[in-house]
Each structure stands twice: as C-alpha cells, then as structure tokens.
Design an enzyme around this catalytic site. Structure first.
Site, PDB file in Angstrom:
ATOM      1  N   ASP A   3      14.640  -0.092   0.742  1.00 48.48           N
ATOM      2  CA  ASP A   3      15.529  -0.044   1.883  1.00 48.48           C
ATOM      3  C   ASP A   3      16.624  -1.432   1.678  1.00 48.48           C
ATOM      4  O   ASP A   3      17.571  -1.095   1.262  1.00 48.48           O
ATOM      5  CB  ASP A   3      14.588  -0.740   2.990  1.00 48.48           C
ATOM      6  CG  ASP A   3      15.083  -0.678   4.374  1.00 48.48           C
ATOM      7  OD1 ASP A   3      15.778   0.261   4.868  1.00 48.48           O
ATOM      8  OD2 ASP A   3      14.560  -1.489   5.409  1.00 48.48           O
ATOM      9  N   SER A   4      16.486  -2.566   1.913  1.00 49.32           N
ATOM     10  CA  SER A   4      17.349  -3.321   1.768  1.00 49.32           C
ATOM     11  C   SER A   4      17.429  -3.980   0.242  1.00 49.32           C
ATOM     12  O   SER A   4      18.457  -4.280  -0.193  1.00 49.32           O
ATOM     13  CB  SER A   4      17.074  -5.019   2.579  1.00 49.32           C
ATOM     14  OG  SER A   4      15.822  -5.427   1.871  1.00 49.32           O
ATOM     15  N   ASP A  50       3.863   3.663   6.501  1.00 49.11           N
ATOM     16  CA  ASP A  50       3.112   3.516   7.794  1.00 49.11           C
ATOM     17  C   ASP A  50       3.864   3.233   9.101  1.00 49.11           C
ATOM     18  O   ASP A  50       5.167   2.621   8.962  1.00 49.11           O
ATOM     19  CB  ASP A  50       2.051   2.455   7.531  1.00 49.11           C
ATOM     20  CG  ASP A  50       3.000   1.023   7.569  1.00 49.11           C
ATOM     21  OD1 ASP A  50       3.750   0.911   6.617  1.00 49.11           O
ATOM     22  OD2 ASP A  50       2.695   0.171   8.384  1.00 49.11           O
ATOM     23  N   ASN A  91      15.149  -6.012  -1.110  1.00 49.60           N
ATOM     24  CA  ASN A  91      14.806  -7.493  -1.200  1.00 49.60           C
ATOM     25  C   ASN A  91      13.394  -7.325  -1.956  1.00 49.60           C
ATOM     26  O   ASN A  91      13.026  -8.090  -2.907  1.00 49.60           O
ATOM     27  CB  ASN A  91      14.809  -8.175  -0.036  1.00 49.60           C
ATOM     28  CG  ASN A  91      15.959  -8.658   0.383  1.00 49.60           C
ATOM     29  OD1 ASN A  91      16.775  -8.807  -0.156  1.00 49.60           O
ATOM     30  ND2 ASN A  91      16.324  -8.323   1.952  1.00 49.60           N
ATOM     31  N   THR A  92      12.418  -6.383  -1.560  1.00 50.21           N
ATOM     32  CA  THR A  92      11.390  -6.323  -2.218  1.00 50.21           C
ATOM     33  C   THR A  92      11.283  -6.098  -3.592  1.00 50.21           C
ATOM     34  O   THR A  92      10.637  -6.774  -4.404  1.00 50.21           O
ATOM     35  CB  THR A  92      10.302  -5.300  -1.433  1.00 50.21           C
ATOM     36  OG1 THR A  92      10.319  -5.497  -0.012  1.00 50.21           O
ATOM     37  CG2 THR A  92       8.932  -5.297  -2.132  1.00 50.21           C
ATOM     38  N   ARG A 137      -0.318   6.598   7.216  1.00 48.53           N
ATOM     39  CA  ARG A 137      -0.078   6.784   5.668  1.00 48.53           C
ATOM     40  C   ARG A 137      -0.510   8.153   5.227  1.00 48.53           C
ATOM     41  O   ARG A 137      -0.149   8.306   3.964  1.00 48.53           O
ATOM     42  CB  ARG A 137      -0.572   5.566   5.176  1.00 48.53           C
ATOM     43  CG  ARG A 137      -0.131   4.223   5.545  1.00 48.53           C
ATOM     44  CD  ARG A 137      -0.581   3.260   4.642  1.00 48.53           C
ATOM     45  NE  ARG A 137      -0.389   1.901   4.905  1.00 48.53           N
ATOM     46  CZ  ARG A 137       0.585   1.188   4.651  1.00 48.53           C
ATOM     47  NH1 ARG A 137       1.671   1.679   4.020  1.00 48.53           N
ATOM     48  NH2 ARG A 137       0.649  -0.143   5.117  1.00 48.53           N
ATOM     49  N   GLU A 192       7.285   2.989  -6.431  1.00 45.28           N
ATOM     50  CA  GLU A 192       7.567   2.468  -4.975  1.00 45.28           C
ATOM     51  C   GLU A 192       7.847   3.632  -4.204  1.00 45.28           C
ATOM     52  O   GLU A 192       8.393   4.498  -4.291  1.00 45.28           O
ATOM     53  CB  GLU A 192       8.602   1.614  -5.029  1.00 45.28           C
ATOM     54  CG  GLU A 192       8.407  -0.125  -4.473  1.00 45.28           C
ATOM     55  CD  GLU A 192       7.363  -0.288  -3.108  1.00 45.28           C
ATOM     56  OE1 GLU A 192       6.814   0.539  -2.730  1.00 45.28           O
ATOM     57  OE2 GLU A 192       8.351  -0.909  -2.521  1.00 45.28           O
ATOM     58  N   ARG A 199       0.930  -1.330   0.088  1.00 50.16           N
ATOM     59  CA  ARG A 199       0.127   0.170  -0.141  1.00 50.16           C
ATOM     60  C   ARG A 199       0.689   1.219  -0.145  1.00 50.16           C
ATOM     61  O   ARG A 199       0.285   2.401  -0.396  1.00 50.16           O
ATOM     62  CB  ARG A 199      -0.964   0.073   1.170  1.00 50.16           C
ATOM     63  CG  ARG A 199      -1.938  -1.339   1.080  1.00 50.16           C
ATOM     64  CD  ARG A 199      -2.738  -1.309   2.500  1.00 50.16           C
ATOM     65  NE  ARG A 199      -1.717  -1.686   3.442  1.00 50.16           N
ATOM     66  CZ  ARG A 199      -2.071  -2.970   3.898  1.00 50.16           C
ATOM     67  NH1 ARG A 199      -3.111  -3.577   3.864  1.00 50.16           N
ATOM     68  NH2 ARG A 199      -1.002  -3.702   4.753  1.00 50.16           N
TER      69      ARG A 199
HETATM   70  P1  IMP Z   1      13.035  -3.459   1.377  1.00 49.87           P
HETATM   71  O1  IMP Z   1      12.506  -5.040   0.894  1.00 49.87           O
HETATM   72  O2  IMP Z   1      13.832  -3.849   2.503  1.00 49.87           O
HETATM   73  O3  IMP Z   1      13.920  -2.720   0.006  1.00 49.87           O
HETATM   74  O4  IMP Z   1      12.118  -2.934   2.221  1.00 49.87           O
HETATM   75  C1  IMP Z   1      10.999  -2.087   1.320  1.00 49.87           C
HETATM   76  C2  IMP Z   1       9.845  -2.008   1.951  1.00 49.87           C
HETATM   77  O5  IMP Z   1       9.882  -1.944   3.569  1.00 49.87           O
HETATM   78  C3  IMP Z   1       8.952  -0.834   2.024  1.00 49.87           C
HETATM   79  O6  IMP Z   1       7.954  -0.955   0.671  1.00 49.87           O
HETATM   80  C4  IMP Z   1       8.237  -0.542   2.932  1.00 49.87           C
HETATM   81  O7  IMP Z   1       6.916  -0.959   2.886  1.00 49.87           O
HETATM   82  C5  IMP Z   1       9.080  -0.928   4.184  1.00 49.87           C
HETATM   83  N1  IMP Z   1       9.973   0.053   4.890  1.00 49.87           N
HETATM   84  C6  IMP Z   1      11.298   0.043   4.702  1.00 49.87           C
HETATM   85  N2  IMP Z   1      11.859   1.267   5.298  1.00 49.87           N
HETATM   86  C7  IMP Z   1      10.486   1.805   5.683  1.00 49.87           C
HETATM   87  C8  IMP Z   1      10.318   2.678   6.570  1.00 49.87           C
HETATM   88  O8  IMP Z   1      11.455   3.677   7.303  1.00 49.87           O
HETATM   89  N3  IMP Z   1       9.139   3.166   6.851  1.00 49.87           N
HETATM   90  C9  IMP Z   1       8.131   2.533   6.569  1.00 49.87           C
HETATM   91  N4  IMP Z   1       8.248   1.411   5.851  1.00 49.87           N
HETATM   92  C10 IMP Z   1       9.272   1.097   5.594  1.00 49.87           C
HETATM   93 MG    MG Z   2       5.988  -0.666   0.367  1.00 53.24          MG
END
Ligand code: IMP
Ligand code: MG
Length: 185
Positions: free
Chosen positions: A106-107, A162, A109-110, A168, A102, A45
């Site tokens: 962060d990492s 969130d 991975n998503t 949000r 998006e 979302r």
């Molecule tokens: P990744 O897979 O680690 O890159 O994470 C991405 C997902 O983690 C994002 O789509 C967010 O839903 C969530 N996320 C990562 N960091 C934050 C943050 O600081 N606040 C809120 N959601 C976050």
């Molecule tokens: Mg997200």
C-alpha cells in the site's frame, strides 16, 4: 446469504483469476531460482493464503519461514512508517536467496522496513513477491520483483486480507463498502 454480501461492493479478483496468476508467478520463480537455494518468507498474517498456494506450485526445492510485525500509529486500516518485529524468523538467512511473500503493498512502509531489517543479515539476495500492488498509494519506493495484480485505491478483503481480523479465509479479493460494513457476531 453470506454475511459479507451486505458490504461486498464487488468481487475485484475471483478465485480462478487469482489462482491462474499465482500459477504464473510460481512458474517464473521456479525458473528464476533453478539450481539456487530459495527461502520464501511470509509476513504474517495477510500473506499466509498466498504463500500456501504459491509454494504448492513452486516446483524447485525450497524452504519457508514466517515473521510477524505490527505497525504503530494511524488507524487500524492503514500502516505507519514504523514497525515492530513481533515474531522473528527461525532461519538464518545469511547467504540465502530470500523471497518475501506479501499480500499487499500500500504505502510501501511495511515492506521497506522489513527489507531494511533483513538486509542487515546479509542474505545472498533479497527480493519481493507481492500479490496486490496499490501503486497509487505509494509513499516510499520499494522494489517489486514479482507482482500479481495492480489494484485501485480501495479497501480490499479476502484471501488473507482482513477487515478487523475477519474474512481472511475467503477465496477471492473483494472491495468493501465501508459504509455498509458491520463486524460479525
Ligand atoms: P503498507 O505498509 O502501507 O504498504 O501496508 C501494507 C499492509 O497494510 C498490508 O500488509 C496489509 O496488512 C495492510 N493493508 C493495506 N491495504 C489493505 C487493504 O486494502 N485491505 C487489507 N489490508 C490492507
Ligand atoms: Mg500484511
């Protein structure tokens, strides 16, 4: 006083700065995809605020679609390596120029998993537009074609992002003081 004031450490990006940058990204996208088909895909979302503001400023004809995923493992404030598709696209993306929209990487991975999945469906092109890049936290290399802001390694909320599914709706990106955070209600 707004309830979030108690745990808002600082406003990292205010509404005006966000909107100005989104306008720049939309102008770039409109230029780059001129005379091409374009499908913006929002990952639910968190990406929804960004998609809506961005699409209003993309001046070329385009389509939108949505998908939802959930990630397994670790805590609620981090994602893990494995994702599950909880809602698929309606659109057939074969031969479409797909731009993933998006909220934050962060990492990585998503987005890496989503790219891998969508690539199997043979789009004409597949690119990434992300509002926030927490580059310091990257675990896997992911391509970023359009980036709003690089941000420090802090937990942020607002504008789609969130804390425990709340806040949000806020028009700015704030940094949470997690020690002071209490859920609403
Ligand atoms: P990744 O897979 O680690 O890159 O994470 C991405 C997902 O983690 C994002 O789509 C967010 O839903 C969530 N996320 C990562 N960091 C934050 C943050 O600081 N606040 C809120 N959601 C976050
Ligand atoms: Mg997200």
């Amino acid at each position: 006083m707004q309830p979030y004031q108690e745990f808002l450490a600082e406003i990292l990006i205010d509404e005006q700065t966000l909107q100005a940058r989104i306008a720049e990204l939309a102008a770039e996208i409109s230029r780059d995809y001129k005379d091409e088909n374009l499908l913006l895909i929002c990952i639910l979302r968190g990406g929804v605020n960004f998609l809506v503001d961005l699409m209003r400023l993309v001046s070329i004809p385009h389509q939108i679609d949505f998908m939802a995923i959930s990630s397994y493992g670790v805590g609620a404030r981090e994602s893990s390596g494995s994702i599950r598709l909880t809602m698929d696209l309606v659109t057939n993306i074969r031969n479409k120029n797909v731009l993933l929209v998006e909220d934050i990487i962060d990492s990585g991975n998503t987005i890496a998993s989503v790219l891998e999945l969508l690539q199997t469906r043979q789009p004409k092109s597949l690119k990434v537009c992300v509002l926030l890049d927490k580059a310091e936290r990257r675990e896997v290399v992911v391509p970023i074609h359009y980036r709003g802001f690089e941000i420090p390694n802090r937990y942020v909320f607002g504008y789609g992002l969130d804390i425990d599914e709340f806040y949000r709706n806020l028009p700015f990106i704030g940094i949470v003081d997690l020690e002071k955070y209490v859920p609403p209600g």
